[in-house]
Design a protein around this motif. Structure first.
Motif, PDB file in Angstrom:
ATOM      1  N   MET A   1      36.544  36.080  34.969  1.00 24.06           N
ATOM      2  CA  MET A   1      35.624  36.897  35.756  1.00 24.06           C
ATOM      3  C   MET A   1      36.177  37.198  37.148  1.00 24.06           C
ATOM      4  O   MET A   1      35.783  38.190  37.771  1.00 24.06           O
ATOM      5  N   ALA A   2      37.067  36.362  37.635  1.00 25.44           N
ATOM      6  CA  ALA A   2      37.671  36.651  38.934  1.00 25.44           C
ATOM      7  C   ALA A   2      38.422  37.979  38.913  1.00 25.44           C
ATOM      8  O   ALA A   2      38.507  38.678  39.920  1.00 25.44           O
ATOM      9  N   THR A   3      38.944  38.326  37.729  1.00 22.75           N
ATOM     10  CA  THR A   3      39.638  39.602  37.567  1.00 22.75           C
ATOM     11  C   THR A   3      38.663  40.722  37.215  1.00 22.75           C
ATOM     12  O   THR A   3      38.685  41.800  37.813  1.00 22.75           O
ATOM     13  N   GLU A   4      37.795  40.457  36.235  1.00 20.15           N
ATOM     14  CA  GLU A   4      36.880  41.506  35.767  1.00 20.15           C
ATOM     15  C   GLU A   4      35.925  41.965  36.865  1.00 20.15           C
ATOM     16  O   GLU A   4      35.552  43.143  36.925  1.00 20.15           O
ATOM     17  N   CYS A   5      35.529  41.050  37.744  1.00 23.26           N
ATOM     18  CA  CYS A   5      34.554  41.390  38.781  1.00 23.26           C
ATOM     19  C   CYS A   5      35.154  42.186  39.941  1.00 23.26           C
ATOM     20  O   CYS A   5      34.433  42.546  40.882  1.00 23.26           O
ATOM     21  N   LEU A   6      36.454  42.464  39.866  1.00 17.53           N
ATOM     22  CA  LEU A   6      37.084  43.300  40.890  1.00 17.53           C
ATOM     23  C   LEU A   6      37.340  44.719  40.395  1.00 17.53           C
ATOM     24  O   LEU A   6      37.767  45.585  41.161  1.00 17.53           O
ATOM     25  N   LYS A   7      37.055  44.969  39.125  1.00 19.32           N
ATOM     26  CA  LYS A   7      37.307  46.287  38.536  1.00 19.32           C
ATOM     27  C   LYS A   7      36.096  47.206  38.715  1.00 19.32           C
ATOM     28  O   LYS A   7      34.969  46.742  38.883  1.00 19.32           O
ATOM     29  N   LEU A   8      36.341  48.506  38.645  1.00 20.79           N
ATOM     30  CA  LEU A   8      35.271  49.498  38.705  1.00 20.79           C
ATOM     31  C   LEU A   8      34.877  49.996  37.322  1.00 20.79           C
ATOM     32  O   LEU A   8      33.743  50.406  37.099  1.00 20.79           O
ATOM     33  N   ALA A   9      35.828  49.981  36.410  1.00 16.16           N
ATOM     34  CA  ALA A   9      35.593  50.436  35.043  1.00 16.16           C
ATOM     35  C   ALA A   9      36.517  49.661  34.121  1.00 16.16           C
ATOM     36  O   ALA A   9      37.500  49.055  34.565  1.00 16.16           O
ATOM     37  N   ALA A  10      36.204  49.693  32.843  1.00 21.16           N
ATOM     38  CA  ALA A  10      37.040  48.995  31.870  1.00 21.16           C
ATOM     39  C   ALA A  10      38.453  49.553  31.874  1.00 21.16           C
ATOM     40  O   ALA A  10      38.649  50.771  32.014  1.00 21.16           O
ATOM     41  N   ASP A  11      39.427  48.664  31.735  1.00 17.26           N
ATOM     42  CA  ASP A  11      40.823  49.096  31.670  1.00 17.26           C
ATOM     43  C   ASP A  11      41.010  50.096  30.526  1.00 17.26           C
ATOM     44  O   ASP A  11      40.482  49.911  29.429  1.00 17.26           O
ATOM     45  N   GLY A  12      41.785  51.156  30.806  1.00 18.96           N
ATOM     46  CA  GLY A  12      42.071  52.152  29.787  1.00 18.96           C
ATOM     47  C   GLY A  12      41.210  53.393  29.889  1.00 18.96           C
ATOM     48  O   GLY A  12      41.478  54.386  29.203  1.00 18.96           O
ATOM     49  N   LEU A  13      40.186  53.358  30.748  1.00 17.93           N
ATOM     50  CA  LEU A  13      39.329  54.533  30.922  1.00 17.93           C
ATOM     51  C   LEU A  13      39.773  55.335  32.135  1.00 17.93           C
ATOM     52  O   LEU A  13      40.231  54.780  33.129  1.00 17.93           O
TER      53      LEU A  13
END
Length: 440
Positions: free
Chosen positions: A391-403
């Protein structure tokens, strides 16, 4: 669209089951129905449609950051689904010509008229697979035709995944800019999707028949492998109703992944129907009212608990489903049967971080936490667990990888398509459809 009209049209096309309907066949059919719709539309409906058509479309966002900033502003200034749709068009999320939405989004990957000739293995599905299943009221040719199976489908070589859309949408529209793309070439999911006639605006009890049939059919043509289901919005209500009243679906479903579900309906349903009940409304919208007979029946006798391992993912900034916060959220599901449930509100999962700030009802389809939890559920026994995710990584993203930015714009445009479908839907009602005899 009424099932009787669709059945006649489809039967005439597949009398010899030699060829699928062409794009021109479907365009002509939808043009005919659109004319009927607009001849019978109320003045208020035509006024709303004209407002959308006359809204000047702004330039499309040029980055994911810009798109999300625009969505955040729209959520703050919008007041109801119609104002939100206008604001989204002005912000550059318009999906092309508004007047052609129903014809454009009713062919190809959005077609509700598909020719699926492969026979399922094992027990007969129709008219019933199990004596305890509810009876189908829709012809099998229509139930099967609503399943869109892409040419890449492996028929059991990979785990099948059924995608169920939301109100005013098709599977092709709902998932085209998100999960269809993300799961296209993965080993753990083999997507097919439902394009339910009437854009899921017909009686939700009938919409659920498509889900129940599709789960059994896809398993039967996939070496009797278990099916996982990912659903958005009303698709989750339809899936839960299917699990409740078609018990044959439970043992062959590995997971239900619920994006923006309204298991307890929403207090915003009837405000979406100006003047109801004096002016008529879409059956499925009336049924999604927080206190409707449909919702009450669904939640009775344990229907507020999961029937299969279930991962719910939702946001308290949802502009369509409310309440959507904490344990009182409409998305919140209990686990009386011990099958495994996780309830994941993004504001709790990623407090104060990008994915946990301001996402729309349809924005949860591209939210990175939604994707991460879906993958976790599909690759592990039981529901998705944040404890297994970085979650430390996922919670820094704006959208799912690949979109891409275009994917975010297309997904957010779901809102506008749904609103247009709601406005022009022909078979509006002035009272909630009665509960089917099998559930009464």
């Amino acid at each position: 669209m009424r099932f009787t009209l669709a059945a006649v049209a489809l039967s005439s096309l597949v009398g010899s089951v030699l060829s699928a309907p062409t794009a021109s066949d479907l365009e002509a059919r939808w043009e005919f129905e659109r004319e009927i719709v607009q001849r019978g539309a109320s003045d208020r409906s035509l006024e709303l449609l004209a407002q959308l058509q006359n809204t000047q479309a702004g330039p499309a966002p040029q980055s994911i950051e810009e798109a999300l900033a625009s969505i955040t502003l729209v959520l703050q200034i919008g007041d109801g689904i119609y104002d939100l749709a206008v604001a989204l068009i002005a912000a550059g999320f318009a999906p092309g010509d508004i007047s052609s939405i129903l014809s454009t989004y009713s062919i190809g990957d959005n077609s509700p008229f598909n020719i699926n000739l492969r026979s399922p293995q094992g027990d007969r599905i129709f008219p019933k697979k199990s004596p305890s299943d509810a009876p189908y009221s829709i012809p099998e040719i229509i139930l099967r035709g609503a399943i869109r199976i892409p040419s890449s489908f492996t028929y059991g070589q990979k785990p099948p995944l059924l995608m169920v859309p939301g109100t005013g949408s098709t599977g092709g529209i709902s998932f085209g800019g998100n999960f269809r793309k993300l799961f296209k070439n993965v080993a753990y999911a083999d997507p097919v999707w439902l394009n339910i006639p009437g854009f899921l605006l017909n009686d939700a009890q009938e919409n659920a028949e498509f889900v129940a049939y599709a789960i059994n059919y896809i398993s039967g043509i996939s070496q009797n492998k278990n099916v996982s289901v990912i659903a958005w919005s009303q698709g989750n209500l339809d899936a839960q109703w299917a699990f409740k009243y078609w018990p044959s679906t439970r043992a062959i479903t590995s997971d239900l992944i619920s994006i923006s579900p309204d298991f307890h309906g929403t207090v915003t349903a009837l405000p979406s129907c100006p003047g109801y009940p004096t002016e008529s409304c879409n059956p499925a919208i009336v049924q999604q009212d927080y206190n409707s007979n449909f919702i009450t029946t669904l939640r009775s006798n344990g229907g507020d608990s999961a029937y299969v391992p279930t991962t719910t993912i939702y946001t308290n900034t949802d502009q369509v489903v409310q309440p959507q916060d904490g344990t009182g959220a409409s998305a919140y599901l209990l686990d009386a049967r011990g099958v495994g449930v996780t309830n994941n509100q993004i504001q709790t999962v990623c407090p104060g971080l990008p994915p946990g700030v301001s996402y729309s009802h349809e924005g949860m389809l591209f939210n990175p936490v939604s994707h991460a939890l879906a993958v976790d559920a599909l690759t592990n026994p039981g529901p998705g667990q944040v404890s297994r995710i970085n979650m430390a990584t996922e919670c820094l993203k704006l959208a799912a990888d690949g979109l891409t930015t275009a994917d975010i714009v297309a997904t957010e445009g779901n809102n506008i398509i749904s609103v247009v479908a709601i406005i022009v839907y022909p078979a509006k009602v002035n009272a909630e459809p009665p509960i089917k005899a099998y559930a009464a």
